[in-house]
Design a protein around this motif. Structure first.
Motif, PDB file in Angstrom:
ATOM      1  N   THR A   1     -22.093 -37.215 -79.881  1.00 26.10           N
ATOM      2  CA  THR A   1     -21.059 -37.117 -80.873  1.00 26.10           C
ATOM      3  C   THR A   1     -21.868 -36.309 -81.852  1.00 26.10           C
ATOM      4  OG1 THR A   1     -21.839 -39.274 -81.872  1.00 26.10           O
ATOM      5  CG2 THR A   1     -20.241 -39.478 -80.263  1.00 26.10           C
ATOM      6  N   ARG A   2     -21.365 -35.776 -82.840  1.00 26.75           N
ATOM      7  CA  ARG A   2     -21.660 -35.288 -84.094  1.00 26.75           C
ATOM      8  C   ARG A   2     -22.553 -36.199 -84.756  1.00 26.75           C
ATOM      9  NH1 ARG A   2     -21.232 -31.316 -87.969  1.00 26.75           N
ATOM     10  NH2 ARG A   2     -21.122 -32.066 -90.215  1.00 26.75           N
ATOM     11  N   GLU A   3     -22.274 -37.553 -85.103  1.00 26.14           N
ATOM     12  CA  GLU A   3     -22.939 -38.640 -85.588  1.00 26.14           C
ATOM     13  C   GLU A   3     -24.187 -38.659 -85.037  1.00 26.14           C
ATOM     14  OE1 GLU A   3     -19.583 -38.815 -84.804  1.00 26.14           O
ATOM     15  OE2 GLU A   3     -18.849 -38.808 -87.095  1.00 26.14           O
ATOM     16  N   GLU A   4     -24.243 -38.644 -83.499  1.00 27.40           N
ATOM     17  CA  GLU A   4     -25.275 -38.978 -82.889  1.00 27.40           C
ATOM     18  C   GLU A   4     -26.536 -37.537 -83.110  1.00 27.40           C
ATOM     19  OE1 GLU A   4     -24.048 -41.684 -79.106  1.00 27.40           O
ATOM     20  OE2 GLU A   4     -24.071 -39.567 -78.796  1.00 27.40           O
ATOM     21  N   ARG A   5     -25.942 -36.396 -83.244  1.00 26.80           N
ATOM     22  CA  ARG A   5     -26.700 -35.301 -83.578  1.00 26.80           C
ATOM     23  C   ARG A   5     -27.443 -35.545 -85.220  1.00 26.80           C
ATOM     24  NH1 ARG A   5     -24.852 -31.130 -79.813  1.00 26.80           N
ATOM     25  NH2 ARG A   5     -23.257 -31.957 -78.719  1.00 26.80           N
ATOM     26  N   LEU A   6     -26.598 -35.848 -85.925  1.00 26.37           N
ATOM     27  CA  LEU A   6     -27.123 -36.145 -87.322  1.00 26.37           C
ATOM     28  C   LEU A   6     -28.089 -37.097 -87.257  1.00 26.37           C
ATOM     29  CD1 LEU A   6     -23.914 -35.560 -89.517  1.00 26.37           C
ATOM     30  CD2 LEU A   6     -25.691 -33.758 -89.004  1.00 26.37           C
TER      31      LEU A   6
ATOM     32  N   VAL B   1     -34.225 -27.723 -78.547  1.00 31.58           N
ATOM     33  CA  VAL B   1     -33.493 -26.847 -77.477  1.00 31.58           C
ATOM     34  C   VAL B   1     -32.797 -27.608 -76.507  1.00 31.58           C
ATOM     35  CG1 VAL B   1     -33.795 -25.079 -75.863  1.00 31.58           C
ATOM     36  CG2 VAL B   1     -35.104 -24.891 -78.141  1.00 31.58           C
ATOM     37  N   HIS B   2     -33.532 -28.687 -75.985  1.00 30.77           N
ATOM     38  CA  HIS B   2     -32.826 -29.649 -74.837  1.00 30.77           C
ATOM     39  C   HIS B   2     -31.594 -30.193 -75.200  1.00 30.77           C
ATOM     40  CE1 HIS B   2     -35.327 -32.538 -76.474  1.00 30.77           C
ATOM     41  NE2 HIS B   2     -34.744 -33.426 -75.788  1.00 30.77           N
ATOM     42  N   LEU B   3     -31.332 -30.419 -76.601  1.00 28.26           N
ATOM     43  CA  LEU B   3     -30.267 -31.250 -77.005  1.00 28.26           C
ATOM     44  C   LEU B   3     -29.079 -30.175 -77.545  1.00 28.26           C
ATOM     45  CD1 LEU B   3     -31.817 -34.177 -78.825  1.00 28.26           C
ATOM     46  CD2 LEU B   3     -31.008 -34.115 -76.500  1.00 28.26           C
ATOM     47  N   ARG B   4     -29.559 -29.185 -78.008  1.00 25.37           N
ATOM     48  CA  ARG B   4     -28.740 -28.074 -78.467  1.00 25.37           C
ATOM     49  C   ARG B   4     -27.309 -27.784 -77.857  1.00 25.37           C
ATOM     50  NH1 ARG B   4     -32.676 -23.526 -80.738  1.00 25.37           N
ATOM     51  NH2 ARG B   4     -33.884 -24.968 -81.976  1.00 25.37           N
ATOM     52  N   TYR B   5     -27.386 -27.739 -76.683  1.00 30.23           N
ATOM     53  CA  TYR B   5     -26.084 -27.392 -75.812  1.00 30.23           C
ATOM     54  C   TYR B   5     -25.285 -28.327 -74.970  1.00 30.23           C
ATOM     55  CZ  TYR B   5     -28.355 -23.042 -77.101  1.00 30.23           C
ATOM     56  OH  TYR B   5     -29.221 -22.061 -77.828  1.00 30.23           O
ATOM     57  N   LEU B   6     -25.643 -29.589 -75.308  1.00 37.13           N
ATOM     58  CA  LEU B   6     -24.978 -30.718 -74.837  1.00 37.13           C
ATOM     59  C   LEU B   6     -23.434 -30.612 -75.352  1.00 37.13           C
ATOM     60  CD1 LEU B   6     -27.430 -33.638 -75.070  1.00 37.13           C
ATOM     61  CD2 LEU B   6     -26.892 -32.456 -72.789  1.00 37.13           C
TER      62      LEU B   6
ATOM     63  N   THR C   1     -23.408 -27.528 -91.107  1.00 37.99           N
ATOM     64  CA  THR C   1     -22.160 -26.991 -90.225  1.00 37.99           C
ATOM     65  C   THR C   1     -22.779 -27.323 -88.732  1.00 37.99           C
ATOM     66  OG1 THR C   1     -23.556 -24.876 -90.186  1.00 37.99           O
ATOM     67  CG2 THR C   1     -21.832 -25.388 -92.098  1.00 37.99           C
ATOM     68  N   ASP C   2     -21.972 -27.005 -87.802  1.00 41.65           N
ATOM     69  CA  ASP C   2     -22.585 -27.079 -86.355  1.00 41.65           C
ATOM     70  C   ASP C   2     -23.568 -26.271 -86.044  1.00 41.65           C
ATOM     71  OD1 ASP C   2     -20.423 -29.219 -86.113  1.00 41.65           O
ATOM     72  OD2 ASP C   2     -18.951 -27.485 -85.085  1.00 41.65           O
ATOM     73  N   ALA C   3     -23.616 -24.988 -86.633  1.00 42.78           N
ATOM     74  CA  ALA C   3     -24.810 -24.010 -86.426  1.00 42.78           C
ATOM     75  C   ALA C   3     -25.993 -24.524 -86.900  1.00 42.78           C
ATOM     76  CB  ALA C   3     -24.366 -22.723 -87.118  1.00 42.78           C
TER      77      ALA C   3
END
Length: 200
Positions: A127-132, A189-194, A179-181
């Motif tokens: 999720t976006r929250e998990e990324r943050l 890198v291994h998490l960027r494109y999930l 932002t998403d970017a």
């Protein structure tokens, strides 16, 4: 950022150094110990390895234990303490740490169910929250902080991370306004494109 009740704060398996860093991810917060910061910690969880689990089990006698979990004797803040879980997921034994509020007797069981539900998803996604939260957890203390006096009053105390802004050099940006970017650039890198998993 609105904190979800139970949230994964690091992707992957934390080694011992990272585990100890994440035990107090909010150590730099302003006015530390002056207010009840239980909400910052309540519901946070991440995966650890078996050696880290065993180390914590042997460190101090647990406050209580069951076959699949034990509670740390020392409280972090208020009635919040660390719970360590041993869970069988997809036929593999895995280990986790989470912060539960022991004033709520069902908190450890709810966290256990949330971890199993999150880790049994058939498709790897975040999720976006998990990324943050992963960005916050993996960023060194020197490159993250909290909005202070130079920020507008309504933003003070919000989490910030250092970001390279091209010709403007490096600047602190609000974590929840990346932002998403920018999120993609801060992730390994291994998490960027999930694919993005929408929060339930």
């Amino acid at each position: 950022m609105t904190l979800l009740s139970v949230r994964k704060v690091y992707q992957g398996i934390a080694d011992r150094r990272q585990m100890f860093r994440m035990f107090d991810r909010h150590a730099q917060r302003p006015n530390r110990w002056e207010t009840d910061d239980s909400a910052l910690y309540r519901g946070e969880w991440f995966e650890i390895g078996e050696p880290e689990y065993s180390h914590m089990f042997e460190l101090l006698p647990p406050l209580w234990m069951r076959a699949d979990m034990f509670a740390m004797r020392e409280y972090l803040t208020g009635s919040i303490t660390g719970i360590f879980f041993t869970l069988k997921i997809d036929s593999a034994r895995r280990y986790f740490h989470g912060y539960c509020d022991l004033a709520d007797k069902g908190s450890p069981d709810r966290m256990q169910r949330a971890i199993i539900d999150r880790e049994c998803r058939p498709v790897k996604a975040m999720t976006r929250e998990e990324r943050l939260e992963h960005i916050w957890s993996s960023t060194h203390d020197d490159y993250r902080g909290y909005a202070g006096e130079r920020w507008p009053a309504h933003l003070r105390g919000a989490r910030t991370v250092l970001f390279y802004a091209g010709q403007h050099g490096t600047v602190f940006k609000l974590l929840d306004q990346l932002t998403d970017a920018e999120i993609s650039a801060k992730l390994p890198v291994h998490l960027r494109y999930l694919p993005e998993q929408h929060a339930a």
